[in-house]
Design a protein around this motif. Structure first.
Motif, PDB file in Angstrom:
ATOM      1  N   LEU A  50     -86.671 -10.099 -59.776  1.00 59.50           N
ATOM      2  CA  LEU A  50     -85.510 -10.454 -58.953  1.00 59.50           C
ATOM      3  C   LEU A  50     -85.217  -9.399 -57.885  1.00 59.50           C
ATOM      4  CD1 LEU A  50     -83.118 -11.793 -61.757  1.00 59.50           C
ATOM      5  CD2 LEU A  50     -84.707 -13.093 -60.330  1.00 59.50           C
ATOM      6  N   ALA A  51     -86.218  -8.592 -57.565  1.00 59.24           N
ATOM      7  CA  ALA A  51     -85.994  -7.535 -56.563  1.00 59.24           C
ATOM      8  C   ALA A  51     -85.794  -8.141 -55.176  1.00 59.24           C
ATOM      9  CB  ALA A  51     -87.197  -6.588 -56.549  1.00 59.24           C
ATOM     10  N   GLY A  52     -84.939  -7.502 -54.399  1.00 56.38           N
ATOM     11  CA  GLY A  52     -84.835  -7.846 -52.975  1.00 56.38           C
ATOM     12  C   GLY A  52     -84.088  -9.129 -52.670  1.00 56.38           C
ATOM     13  N   ILE A  53     -83.325  -9.630 -53.615  1.00 55.55           N
ATOM     14  CA  ILE A  53     -82.566 -10.867 -53.378  1.00 55.55           C
ATOM     15  C   ILE A  53     -81.181 -10.489 -52.845  1.00 55.55           C
ATOM     16  CG2 ILE A  53     -81.556 -12.904 -54.475  1.00 55.55           C
ATOM     17  CD1 ILE A  53     -83.798 -12.763 -56.540  1.00 55.55           C
ATOM     18  N   SER A  54     -80.766 -11.126 -51.769  1.00 56.56           N
ATOM     19  CA  SER A  54     -79.460 -10.789 -51.187  1.00 56.56           C
ATOM     20  C   SER A  54     -78.360 -11.336 -52.085  1.00 56.56           C
ATOM     21  CB  SER A  54     -79.330 -11.388 -49.790  1.00 56.56           C
ATOM     22  OG  SER A  54     -79.133 -12.778 -49.905  1.00 56.56           O
ATOM     23  N   PRO A  55     -77.159 -10.756 -52.002  1.00 58.12           N
ATOM     24  CA  PRO A  55     -76.052 -11.262 -52.827  1.00 58.12           C
ATOM     25  C   PRO A  55     -75.803 -12.751 -52.589  1.00 58.12           C
ATOM     26  CG  PRO A  55     -75.467  -9.143 -51.877  1.00 58.12           C
ATOM     27  CD  PRO A  55     -76.785  -9.534 -51.264  1.00 58.12           C
ATOM     28  N   ALA A  56     -75.876 -13.192 -51.341  1.00 63.97           N
ATOM     29  CA  ALA A  56     -75.617 -14.620 -51.055  1.00 63.97           C
ATOM     30  C   ALA A  56     -76.672 -15.496 -51.727  1.00 63.97           C
ATOM     31  CB  ALA A  56     -75.605 -14.857 -49.556  1.00 63.97           C
ATOM     32  N   GLN A  57     -77.933 -15.057 -51.668  1.00 67.21           N
ATOM     33  CA  GLN A  57     -79.009 -15.841 -52.302  1.00 67.21           C
ATOM     34  C   GLN A  57     -78.857 -15.839 -53.822  1.00 67.21           C
ATOM     35  OE1 GLN A  57     -82.405 -13.710 -50.767  1.00 67.21           O
ATOM     36  NE2 GLN A  57     -82.912 -15.357 -49.343  1.00 67.21           N
TER      37      GLN A  57
ATOM     38  N   TYR B 279    -102.297 -18.194 -66.282  1.00 68.09           N
ATOM     39  CA  TYR B 279    -102.636 -18.179 -64.850  1.00 68.09           C
ATOM     40  C   TYR B 279    -102.345 -16.835 -64.195  1.00 68.09           C
ATOM     41  CZ  TYR B 279    -103.112 -23.018 -65.996  1.00 68.09           C
ATOM     42  OH  TYR B 279    -103.504 -24.175 -66.624  1.00 68.09           O
ATOM     43  N   GLY B 280    -102.128 -15.832 -65.027  1.00 70.01           N
ATOM     44  CA  GLY B 280    -102.041 -14.464 -64.519  1.00 70.01           C
ATOM     45  C   GLY B 280    -100.854 -14.182 -63.620  1.00 70.01           C
ATOM     46  N   GLU B 281     -99.765 -14.914 -63.776  1.00 69.57           N
ATOM     47  CA  GLU B 281     -98.608 -14.637 -62.913  1.00 69.57           C
ATOM     48  C   GLU B 281     -97.928 -13.341 -63.344  1.00 69.57           C
ATOM     49  OE1 GLU B 281     -95.882 -17.692 -61.849  1.00 69.57           O
ATOM     50  OE2 GLU B 281     -97.485 -18.943 -61.053  1.00 69.57           O
ATOM     51  N   THR B 282     -97.787 -12.466 -62.397  1.00 70.73           N
ATOM     52  CA  THR B 282     -97.160 -11.168 -62.657  1.00 70.73           C
ATOM     53  C   THR B 282     -95.713 -11.218 -62.163  1.00 70.73           C
ATOM     54  OG1 THR B 282     -97.777 -10.429 -60.465  1.00 70.73           O
ATOM     55  CG2 THR B 282     -99.355  -9.983 -62.238  1.00 70.73           C
ATOM     56  N   ASP B 283     -94.967 -10.169 -62.481  1.00 71.16           N
ATOM     57  CA  ASP B 283     -93.589 -10.093 -61.972  1.00 71.16           C
ATOM     58  C   ASP B 283     -93.581 -10.067 -60.446  1.00 71.16           C
ATOM     59  OD1 ASP B 283     -92.332 -10.106 -64.478  1.00 71.16           O
ATOM     60  OD2 ASP B 283     -92.683  -7.966 -64.721  1.00 71.16           O
ATOM     61  N   ALA B 284     -94.604  -9.456 -59.850  1.00 72.90           N
ATOM     62  CA  ALA B 284     -94.658  -9.396 -58.372  1.00 72.90           C
ATOM     63  C   ALA B 284     -94.832 -10.808 -57.797  1.00 72.90           C
ATOM     64  CB  ALA B 284     -95.805  -8.487 -57.925  1.00 72.90           C
TER      65      ALA B 284
ATOM     66  N   ILE C  80     -87.994  -7.385 -71.046  1.00 75.59           N
ATOM     67  CA  ILE C  80     -87.123  -8.316 -70.311  1.00 75.59           C
ATOM     68  C   ILE C  80     -86.425  -7.583 -69.159  1.00 75.59           C
ATOM     69  CG2 ILE C  80     -85.070  -9.782 -70.518  1.00 75.59           C
ATOM     70  CD1 ILE C  80     -86.099 -10.244 -73.497  1.00 75.59           C
ATOM     71  N   GLY C  81     -86.031  -6.344 -69.395  1.00 67.78           N
ATOM     72  CA  GLY C  81     -85.405  -5.558 -68.319  1.00 67.78           C
ATOM     73  C   GLY C  81     -86.345  -5.429 -67.134  1.00 67.78           C
ATOM     74  N   ARG C  82     -87.614  -5.179 -67.416  1.00 70.59           N
ATOM     75  CA  ARG C  82     -88.601  -5.042 -66.326  1.00 70.59           C
ATOM     76  C   ARG C  82     -88.812  -6.380 -65.617  1.00 70.59           C
ATOM     77  NH1 ARG C  82     -92.976  -3.649 -69.174  1.00 70.59           N
ATOM     78  NH2 ARG C  82     -93.746  -5.778 -69.010  1.00 70.59           N
ATOM     79  N   GLN C  83     -88.915  -7.458 -66.400  1.00 72.94           N
ATOM     80  CA  GLN C  83     -89.101  -8.792 -65.780  1.00 72.94           C
ATOM     81  C   GLN C  83     -87.918  -9.123 -64.862  1.00 72.94           C
ATOM     82  OE1 GLN C  83     -89.540 -11.098 -69.394  1.00 72.94           O
ATOM     83  NE2 GLN C  83     -91.776 -11.080 -69.283  1.00 72.94           N
ATOM     84  N   ILE C  84     -86.730  -8.764 -65.290  1.00 73.98           N
ATOM     85  CA  ILE C  84     -85.528  -9.043 -64.480  1.00 73.98           C
ATOM     86  C   ILE C  84     -85.546  -8.179 -63.215  1.00 73.98           C
ATOM     87  CG2 ILE C  84     -83.001  -8.717 -64.421  1.00 73.98           C
ATOM     88  CD1 ILE C  84     -83.539 -11.109 -66.039  1.00 73.98           C
TER      89      ILE C  84
ATOM     90  N   ALA D  70     -76.728 -11.343 -73.491  1.00 77.81           N
ATOM     91  CA  ALA D  70     -75.743 -10.321 -73.092  1.00 77.81           C
ATOM     92  C   ALA D  70     -76.454  -9.163 -72.398  1.00 77.81           C
ATOM     93  CB  ALA D  70     -74.975  -9.836 -74.321  1.00 77.81           C
ATOM     94  N   PHE D  71     -77.637  -8.806 -72.925  1.00 83.69           N
ATOM     95  CA  PHE D  71     -78.420  -7.736 -72.292  1.00 83.69           C
ATOM     96  C   PHE D  71     -78.831  -8.137 -70.877  1.00 83.69           C
ATOM     97  CE2 PHE D  71     -82.731  -6.337 -71.208  1.00 83.69           C
ATOM     98  CZ  PHE D  71     -82.524  -4.961 -71.109  1.00 83.69           C
ATOM     99  N   ILE D  72     -79.279  -9.384 -70.726  1.00 83.38           N
ATOM    100  CA  ILE D  72     -79.694  -9.851 -69.390  1.00 83.38           C
ATOM    101  C   ILE D  72     -78.501  -9.800 -68.435  1.00 83.38           C
ATOM    102  CG2 ILE D  72     -80.425 -11.902 -68.069  1.00 83.38           C
ATOM    103  CD1 ILE D  72     -82.191 -12.649 -70.514  1.00 83.38           C
ATOM    104  N   ARG D  73     -77.333 -10.200 -68.907  1.00 82.76           N
ATOM    105  CA  ARG D  73     -76.159 -10.177 -68.016  1.00 82.76           C
ATOM    106  C   ARG D  73     -75.835  -8.738 -67.600  1.00 82.76           C
ATOM    107  NH1 ARG D  73     -73.905 -14.654 -67.083  1.00 82.76           N
ATOM    108  NH2 ARG D  73     -74.115 -15.648 -69.109  1.00 82.76           N
TER     109      ARG D  73
END
Ligand code: PEP
Length: 259
Positions: free
Chosen positions: A152-159, A103-108, A144-148, A189-192
């Protein structure tokens, strides 16, 4: 505080509402009272209401498999966060490889949906993972680094406290091929580490990272014993009460040994 082990079932496009009720009933009967493991079931949209009824008054939580990034309006075929919240949905799977591939879902797009979910108090289970070709080319960490970072860009620490990640190597989904515990642990471990770069080490330490890809009763214990594997996102084995129960039991054993 150890991270809460989470076992989430992704039912994909399986189960009519009637069949889903049966499956949910069996899961509630077997593991609907325990609270050591966070159990989430993600039926198709058409079964959410029925399953919500079956799991009411149990510890099992309800997830959707997708959500629109738009709040409401002329978006034929889409389902909004408000619609999910109204059915007592608490979790939503985002960026599953099947949505990315078919379905063409991109990271954006994954990023927009993740932000919308968080703004509306839905817990996103954000999926990342490499294809076989990418692994064979030695590109898994770059992918995976790019997907992360982008997802996950622009998420506040609380969120961010609410975010769950699922590492799902595409070559292991529905194929019967599982990443070895060591392969999965390496990527977790890399993701963390990537999460620490984004949100700080303390937050990264608290974030649950699930493994998905042919997790089954006979390989779950070894995967869940790894330090950075905090549960499973389960496809095929989530469709049978006995298998899913065994996975939750493996999660309970892992929770006890990691406590
Ligand atoms: C999935 O699609 O999320 C998944 C992990 O599927 P399976 O367990 O069938 O490999």
């Amino acid at each position: 505080m150890p991270r809460t082990i989470t076992i989430a079932g992704n039912w994909k496009m399986n189960k009519t509402a009637t069949e889903a009720a049966e499956l949910a009933k069996g899961i509630v009967q077997n593991v609907g009272r325990q609270t050591e493991v966070s159990v989430v079931v993600c039926p198709p949209f058409t079964a959410l209401q029925t399953v919500a009824g079956e799991i009411a008054n149990s510890s099992v939580r309800l997830g959707a498999q997708n959500v629109s990034d738009k709040p409401s309006g002329a978006y034929t075929g889409e389902v909004s966060v408000a619609m999910l919240r109204d059915l007592h949905v608490t979790h939503v799977i985002l960026g599953h490889s099947e949505r990315r591939e078919y379905y063409g879902e991109t990271d954006a797009i994954v990023n927009r949906k993740t932000l919308v979910a968080l703004e509306n108090a839905l817990i996103p289970i954000v999926c990342v993972g490499e294809t076989l070709a990418q692994r064979e080319a030695g590109e898994e960490f770059a992918v995976i680094g790019r997907q992360i970072r982008d997802g996950l860009a622009g998420i506040s620490p609380a969120q961010f406290e609410k975010v769950i990640i699922a590492y799902e190597p595409v070559w292991a989904i529905g194929t019967g091929k599982t990443a070895t515990p060591a392969q999965a642990q390496d990527v977790h471990a890399f993701i963390r580490k990537e999460l620490a770069a984004l949100q700080g080490a303390e937050q990264a330490r608290k974030t649950r990272i699930l493994y998905g890809g042919s997790m089954k009763p006979d390989n779950a214990a070894a995967l869940l014993s790894e330090a950075d594997i905090d549960g499973g996102l389960i496809g095929g084995a989530a469709l049978k009460v006995a298998d899913f129960t065994a996975l939750v039991e493996a999660g309970r054993a892992a929770a006890a040994s990691k406590a």
